[in-house]
Design a protein around this motif. Structure first.
Motif, PDB file in Angstrom:
ATOM      1  N   MET A   1       0.828  -1.208   0.000  1.00 13.05           N
ATOM      2  CA  MET A   1       0.000   0.000   0.000  1.00 13.05           C
ATOM      3  C   MET A   1       0.859   1.254   0.000  1.00 13.05           C
ATOM      4  O   MET A   1       0.641   2.168  -0.805  1.00 13.05           O
ATOM      5  N   TYR A   2       1.867   1.295   0.896  1.00 11.58           N
ATOM      6  CA  TYR A   2       2.726   2.477   0.949  1.00 11.58           C
ATOM      7  C   TYR A   2       3.502   2.660  -0.351  1.00 11.58           C
ATOM      8  O   TYR A   2       3.624   3.776  -0.869  1.00 11.58           O
ATOM      9  N   MET A   3       4.033   1.569  -0.882  1.00 15.47           N
ATOM     10  CA  MET A   3       4.836   1.692  -2.100  1.00 15.47           C
ATOM     11  C   MET A   3       3.981   2.096  -3.301  1.00 15.47           C
ATOM     12  O   MET A   3       4.445   2.815  -4.194  1.00 15.47           O
ATOM     13  N   TRP A   4       2.716   1.653  -3.322  1.00 15.69           N
ATOM     14  CA  TRP A   4       1.823   2.113  -4.381  1.00 15.69           C
ATOM     15  C   TRP A   4       1.639   3.630  -4.293  1.00 15.69           C
ATOM     16  O   TRP A   4       1.738   4.346  -5.280  1.00 15.69           O
ATOM     17  N   ARG A   5       1.363   4.132  -3.099  1.00 14.39           N
ATOM     18  CA  ARG A   5       1.118   5.568  -2.942  1.00 14.39           C
ATOM     19  C   ARG A   5       2.368   6.392  -3.235  1.00 14.39           C
ATOM     20  O   ARG A   5       2.262   7.527  -3.689  1.00 14.39           O
ATOM     21  N   LEU A   6       3.531   5.833  -2.967  1.00 12.67           N
ATOM     22  CA  LEU A   6       4.770   6.578  -3.186  1.00 12.67           C
ATOM     23  C   LEU A   6       5.232   6.544  -4.637  1.00 12.67           C
ATOM     24  O   LEU A   6       5.871   7.485  -5.115  1.00 12.67           O
ATOM     25  N   THR A   7       4.935   5.448  -5.347  1.00 11.38           N
ATOM     26  CA  THR A   7       5.488   5.279  -6.696  1.00 11.38           C
ATOM     27  C   THR A   7       4.436   5.112  -7.785  1.00 11.38           C
ATOM     28  O   THR A   7       4.737   5.334  -8.963  1.00 11.38           O
ATOM     29  N   HIS A   8       3.249   4.655  -7.432  1.00 15.18           N
ATOM     30  CA  HIS A   8       2.198   4.312  -8.389  1.00 15.18           C
ATOM     31  C   HIS A   8       2.669   3.287  -9.413  1.00 15.18           C
ATOM     32  O   HIS A   8       2.193   3.269 -10.562  1.00 15.18           O
ATOM     33  N   ASP A   9       3.563   2.440  -8.993  1.00 12.26           N
ATOM     34  CA  ASP A   9       3.976   1.318  -9.831  1.00 12.26           C
ATOM     35  C   ASP A   9       2.858   0.269  -9.778  1.00 12.26           C
ATOM     36  O   ASP A   9       2.526  -0.234  -8.697  1.00 12.26           O
ATOM     37  N   PRO A  10       2.262  -0.088 -10.913  1.00 15.67           N
ATOM     38  CA  PRO A  10       1.099  -0.990 -10.915  1.00 15.67           C
ATOM     39  C   PRO A  10       1.381  -2.379 -10.354  1.00 15.67           C
ATOM     40  O   PRO A  10       0.445  -3.097  -9.998  1.00 15.67           O
ATOM     41  N   LYS A  11       2.663  -2.748 -10.248  1.00 17.49           N
ATOM     42  CA  LYS A  11       2.952  -4.094  -9.741  1.00 17.49           C
ATOM     43  C   LYS A  11       2.468  -4.269  -8.305  1.00 17.49           C
ATOM     44  O   LYS A  11       2.102  -5.389  -7.901  1.00 17.49           O
ATOM     45  N   TYR A  12       2.441  -3.189  -7.529  1.00 14.25           N
ATOM     46  CA  TYR A  12       2.024  -3.324  -6.136  1.00 14.25           C
ATOM     47  C   TYR A  12       0.541  -3.659  -6.031  1.00 14.25           C
ATOM     48  O   TYR A  12       0.132  -4.441  -5.162  1.00 14.25           O
ATOM     49  N   ARG A  13      -0.270  -3.089  -6.915  1.00 16.49           N
ATOM     50  CA  ARG A  13      -1.679  -3.465  -6.932  1.00 16.49           C
ATOM     51  C   ARG A  13      -1.861  -4.899  -7.434  1.00 16.49           C
ATOM     52  O   ARG A  13      -2.737  -5.628  -6.945  1.00 16.49           O
ATOM     53  N   GLU A  14      -1.039  -5.314  -8.392  1.00 18.87           N
ATOM     54  CA  GLU A  14      -1.128  -6.697  -8.870  1.00 18.87           C
ATOM     55  C   GLU A  14      -0.730  -7.668  -7.768  1.00 18.87           C
ATOM     56  O   GLU A  14      -1.359  -8.708  -7.588  1.00 18.87           O
ATOM     57  N   TRP A  15       0.315  -7.337  -7.028  1.00 18.70           N
ATOM     58  CA  TRP A  15       0.730  -8.202  -5.921  1.00 18.70           C
ATOM     59  C   TRP A  15      -0.353  -8.241  -4.839  1.00 18.70           C
ATOM     60  O   TRP A  15      -0.607  -9.299  -4.246  1.00 18.70           O
ATOM     61  N   GLY A  16      -0.997  -7.107  -4.604  1.00 21.85           N
ATOM     62  CA  GLY A  16      -2.077  -7.086  -3.628  1.00 21.85           C
ATOM     63  C   GLY A  16      -3.249  -7.945  -4.061  1.00 21.85           C
ATOM     64  O   GLY A  16      -3.869  -8.633  -3.235  1.00 21.85           O
ATOM     65  N   TRP A  17      -3.559  -7.927  -5.363  1.00 18.75           N
ATOM     66  CA  TRP A  17      -4.659  -8.752  -5.851  1.00 18.75           C
ATOM     67  C   TRP A  17      -4.312 -10.238  -5.749  1.00 18.75           C
ATOM     68  O   TRP A  17      -5.183 -11.062  -5.461  1.00 18.75           O
ATOM     69  N   GLU A  18      -3.051 -10.585  -5.950  1.00 14.24           N
ATOM     70  CA  GLU A  18      -2.625 -11.972  -5.725  1.00 14.24           C
ATOM     71  C   GLU A  18      -2.944 -12.399  -4.294  1.00 14.24           C
ATOM     72  O   GLU A  18      -3.411 -13.521  -4.053  1.00 14.24           O
ATOM     73  N   ALA A  19      -2.687 -11.495  -3.350  1.00 11.89           N
ATOM     74  CA  ALA A  19      -2.953 -11.814  -1.949  1.00 11.89           C
ATOM     75  C   ALA A  19      -4.448 -11.979  -1.697  1.00 11.89           C
ATOM     76  O   ALA A  19      -4.866 -12.867  -0.946  1.00 11.89           O
ATOM     77  N   VAL A  20      -5.269 -11.135  -2.327  1.00 10.80           N
ATOM     78  CA  VAL A  20      -6.723 -11.262  -2.180  1.00 10.80           C
ATOM     79  C   VAL A  20      -7.179 -12.628  -2.672  1.00 10.80           C
ATOM     80  O   VAL A  20      -7.945 -13.339  -1.990  1.00 10.80           O
ATOM     81  N   GLU A  21      -6.713 -13.015  -3.838  1.00 11.70           N
ATOM     82  CA  GLU A  21      -7.113 -14.308  -4.395  1.00 11.70           C
ATOM     83  C   GLU A  21      -6.637 -15.460  -3.515  1.00 11.70           C
ATOM     84  O   GLU A  21      -7.360 -16.456  -3.338  1.00 11.70           O
ATOM     85  N   ALA A  22      -5.450 -15.322  -2.954  1.00 14.26           N
ATOM     86  CA  ALA A  22      -4.928 -16.381  -2.078  1.00 14.26           C
ATOM     87  C   ALA A  22      -5.743 -16.467  -0.790  1.00 14.26           C
ATOM     88  O   ALA A  22      -6.039 -17.569  -0.299  1.00 14.26           O
ATOM     89  N   LEU A  23      -6.101 -15.327  -0.222  1.00 12.29           N
ATOM     90  CA  LEU A  23      -6.933 -15.336   0.987  1.00 12.29           C
ATOM     91  C   LEU A  23      -8.283 -15.982   0.708  1.00 12.29           C
ATOM     92  O   LEU A  23      -8.800 -16.752   1.527  1.00 12.29           O
ATOM     93  N   GLU A  24      -8.839 -15.672  -0.440  1.00 12.39           N
ATOM     94  CA  GLU A  24     -10.124 -16.262  -0.811  1.00 12.39           C
ATOM     95  C   GLU A  24     -10.003 -17.778  -1.000  1.00 12.39           C
ATOM     96  O   GLU A  24     -10.859 -18.546  -0.570  1.00 12.39           O
ATOM     97  N   GLN A  25      -8.945 -18.198  -1.647  1.00 14.05           N
ATOM     98  CA  GLN A  25      -8.792 -19.618  -1.977  1.00 14.05           C
ATOM     99  C   GLN A  25      -8.406 -20.468  -0.769  1.00 14.05           C
ATOM    100  O   GLN A  25      -8.939 -21.567  -0.587  1.00 14.05           O
ATOM    101  N   HIS A  26      -7.499 -19.962   0.061  1.00 15.18           N
ATOM    102  CA  HIS A  26      -6.923 -20.803   1.106  1.00 15.18           C
ATOM    103  C   HIS A  26      -7.394 -20.479   2.520  1.00 15.18           C
ATOM    104  O   HIS A  26      -7.329 -21.353   3.398  1.00 15.18           O
ATOM    105  N   CYS A  27      -7.868 -19.257   2.756  1.00 14.73           N
ATOM    106  CA  CYS A  27      -8.189 -18.854   4.128  1.00 14.73           C
ATOM    107  C   CYS A  27      -9.680 -18.645   4.371  1.00 14.73           C
ATOM    108  O   CYS A  27     -10.109 -18.632   5.527  1.00 14.73           O
ATOM    109  N   ARG A  28     -10.446 -18.487   3.307  1.00 13.39           N
ATOM    110  CA  ARG A  28     -11.891 -18.302   3.500  1.00 13.39           C
ATOM    111  C   ARG A  28     -12.539 -19.656   3.749  1.00 13.39           C
ATOM    112  O   ARG A  28     -12.358 -20.598   2.974  1.00 13.39           O
ATOM    113  N   VAL A  29     -13.267 -19.727   4.841  1.00 13.73           N
ATOM    114  CA  VAL A  29     -14.003 -20.944   5.171  1.00 13.73           C
ATOM    115  C   VAL A  29     -15.479 -20.581   5.257  1.00 13.73           C
ATOM    116  O   VAL A  29     -15.871 -19.445   4.997  1.00 13.73           O
TER     117      VAL A  29
END
Length: 660
Positions: A555-583
């Motif tokens: 989040m901080y690195m996105w706000r400081l640089t606006h490099d789109p990779k940080y949002r892509e990495w964050g979305w990877e985490a969302v998908e992983a939480l949904e797949q492996h941690c949501r019960v």
């Protein structure tokens, strides 16, 4: 000669009197030791009577004094002192026997276990010592139309704009919620509640909002009022002071989940018991409860939250009653008694705990007009500035009695982490006027770079741990917050080092992303030795308990640089939480991030609601939602406003002129 005889006799008598046995008989025995004095005291010459009376008066004086100066005198003082004169009994203010008594208390009565039945059992979970997975088993401790949402929020804010007094350092200007809001550069929720223009990003943000509602609804259904939800067994986890509720207040509000926010507010109003005679972590109570209540107040203006925060802050003050003013880590909120963690070296206090109070305590002074909170944290800083630091580093254990380091273990992860975070954030929160915090931060960062920052054979930059000069090539998930920390401080160091700090922040964040395994979730700790590259080599380090630190740096690195990779990495985490941690009934941590056949730990941590989901929501929002120009986040992700005293003073002057 007479003086020599009186002292031992007087203390002998005091000892007899304290124990309350055979006082008269033993007193006669004492008198028999004086030559020329009979046991009955009869038949004395005038000079003997004079000496006897002189002796007796001295004896009474010494016995009375002994009540106050003998080691166990705290209880006896209560007999003679009025209630207003009695200070809370704390370890460090009583006898060494009191200290030993606290240190040897059974584990199931203290914070080292979750098996007790007290209502306020909080364990360190955020910015805390890394532990084995098994230990975490016993640790704490839909939306509506946008116009309806804005109307609901405006009603909440307009109903709560009451004037509060505050002490702005040496001046006595009046602090009010209205003035505070006028001094913000941007509205807290942005021009359109932070809604991104890009449809895909907005869709991802809405997904995070849905995850929060799902987690909250299940907590409310199965664990309401408990500290946390156990989603597999559908029940609550230890304690009845609603850690998940207080931790979620600001997240619910900024996401526009207003029905849920109002339910949480009502619980705080009617059910949050700050007088629980239980044992709690000073650190956790401060960052979760004080921080959460302060944040809720500054976002909404609800006086309820301010009053609760100040009331709770007062209950934390007895922990500072030590010879050095360094607080002990555990406090009983009911009695005010405090003691050190049983596992801490030689009864020491922990750097990341006593060093993670500054942001909240300064705001308590702002809102209460009581300078004691700022004085307490400034005293800690003065001591740290005074003592010698090995190679410029801050070890993790400090004696609250002697004020000396207990040993030389240094970590930017558990035990040390948020101390450094609060240095740079104290500087930023002061509107960049706290030069002492700035100097301490950059001096510490230089020492960290010189001694701890390493480059792996594969080119990954990481923070090693330091054990008295020996490097341990391990980095904890907790240390992954440091990418964001170094990033937000890049602009305020030496101008020529700005890009260097941004590069270092990006490299550390990249390393932490690399630790996120094929499941796209990261282990508790990962290593860089014996051929390992950001990999957990020990089975006990493979678990993931819904931690936020890597996402925080995204989040901080996105706000400081606006490099789109940080949002892509964050979305990877969302998908992983949904797949492996949501019960079925919430979200749960997992035991091994290296296998896709996951085993869940049955715990929906409160910091998942406060930090992980909030940072993801901010990552997919526009930058004006809780703008970094106006806000800093405490270590539990509760936003606290930058204190612009000059603006508030100018505003007060203008109002005075207008009234005249």
């Amino acid at each position: 000669m007479l003086h020599f005889q009186l002292s031992p006799l007087a203390f002998f008598y005091a000892s007899v009197d304290v124990h309350g046995t055979a006082t008269q008989v033993k007193l006669s025995m004492v008198f028999r030791k004086l030559p020329g004095v009979s046991a009955s005291g009869m038949g004395l010459r005038l000079s003997q009577k004079f000496m006897f009376l002189l002796f007796l008066s001295g004896l009474v004086t010494l016995c009375f004094g002994a009540l106050f100066f003998l080691p166990d005198s705290v209880r006896l003082k209560r007999i003679f002192l009025s209630k207003t004169e009695i200070q809370p009994v704390t370890v460090g203010s009583g006898s060494e026997n009191d200290v030993r008594e606290h240190l040897k208390r059974p584990k199931d009565q203290g914070m080292t276990s979750a098996k007790g039945e007290a209502g306020i059992k909080l364990k360190s979970q955020s910015r805390k010592p890394p532990v084995s997975y098994e230990a975490t088993e016993v640790r704490l401790a839909g939306g509506k139309a946008q116009e309806d949402l804005n109307l609901s929020r405006s009603k909440t804010e307009s109903a709560s704009e009451k004037v509060t007094s505050s002490n702005h350092g040496a001046n006595s200007d009046t602090f009010s919620y209205k003035k505070f809001r006028r001094c913000l550069f941007k509205p807290p929720l942005g021009r359109d509640n932070g809604r991104p223009v890009d449809p895909q990003t907005n869709e991802r943000r809405e997904k995070v909002r849905e995850m929060m509602k799902f987690a909250w609804d299940n907590y409310k259904r199965y664990a309401w009022g408990k500290n946390e939800l156990r989603p597999l067994t559908r029940n609550g986890h230890i304690g009845n002071i609603g850690a998940s509720i207080v931790d979620s207040l600001d997240t619910l509000y900024i996401m526009g989940l207003m029905d849920e926010y109002n339910d949480a507010k009502e619980w705080v109003k009617t059910s949050l018991d700050l007088n629980s005679n239980g044992e709690a972590s000073l650190f956790e109570v401060n960052i979760r409860y004080v921080g959460g209540l302060l944040s809720a107040y500054y976002l909404t203006g609800e006086e309820l939250f301010k009053n609760k925060a100040v009331e709770l802050g007062e209950k934390l003050l007895p922990a500072f009653n030590t010879p050095t003013g360094i607080p002990r880590g555990v406090i009983n909120l009911g009695s005010g008694t405090s003691w050190s963690w049983g596992w801490a070296s030689a009864g020491s206090s922990i750097l990341a705990e006593f060093g993670t109070l500054h942001l909240e305590f300064v705001h308590l002074t702002e809102l209460s007009s009581n300078p004691v909170y700022t004085e307490k944290v400034m005293n800690i800083r003065k001591l740290l500035n005074k003592i010698e630091k090995p190679h410029g580093l801050y070890p993790n254990f400090l004696s609250p009695v002697s004020g000396n380091w207990v040993q030389h273990h240094v970590s930017i992860g558990g035990l040390g982490d948020s101390f450094y975070e609060y240095l740079i954030k104290s500087y930023l929160m002061s509107d960049k006027t706290d030069d002492d915090a700035k100097k301490m931060y950059y001096t510490a960062l230089e020492a960290i770079e010189a001694n701890l920052v390493q480059k792996s054979p594969g080119g990954l930059t990481y923070m090693a741990e330091w054990r008295g000069g020996i490097l341990d090539h391990k980095m904890g998930h907790l240390a992954c917050f440091s990418g964001g920390m170094i990033g937000i401080g890049a602009d305020d160091g030496a101008p020529e080092k700005r890009q260097h700090y941004l590069d270092l922040a990006a490299e550390i964040t990249h390393t932490c992303h690399e630790s996120y395994t094929p499941t796209k979730l990261g282990p508790e700790a990962f290593r860089f030795d014996s051929g390992a590259e950001a990999t957990a080599t020990r089975l006990s380090d493979r678990y993931y308990i819904l931690r936020p630190e890597v996402i925080e740096s995204y989040m901080y690195m996105w706000r400081l640089t606006h490099d789109p990779k940080y949002r892509e990495w964050g979305w990877e985490a969302v998908e992983a939480l949904e797949q492996h941690c949501r019960v079925e009934s919430g979200f749960s941590g997992i035991r091994d991030v290296y296998t896709t056949s996951v085993s869940h730990d049955n715990m929906q941590q409160s910091f998942f609601l406060s930090e992980t989901l909030k940072y993801l929501y901010l990552l997919f929002s526009d930058d004006d939602l809780l703008s970094l120009e106006d806000w800093v986040f405490n270590t539990e992700a509760h936003p606290l406003p930058i204190i612009r005293n000059s603006c508030l003073q100018d505003d007060a002057t203008q109002e005075k002129t207008a009234s005249e």
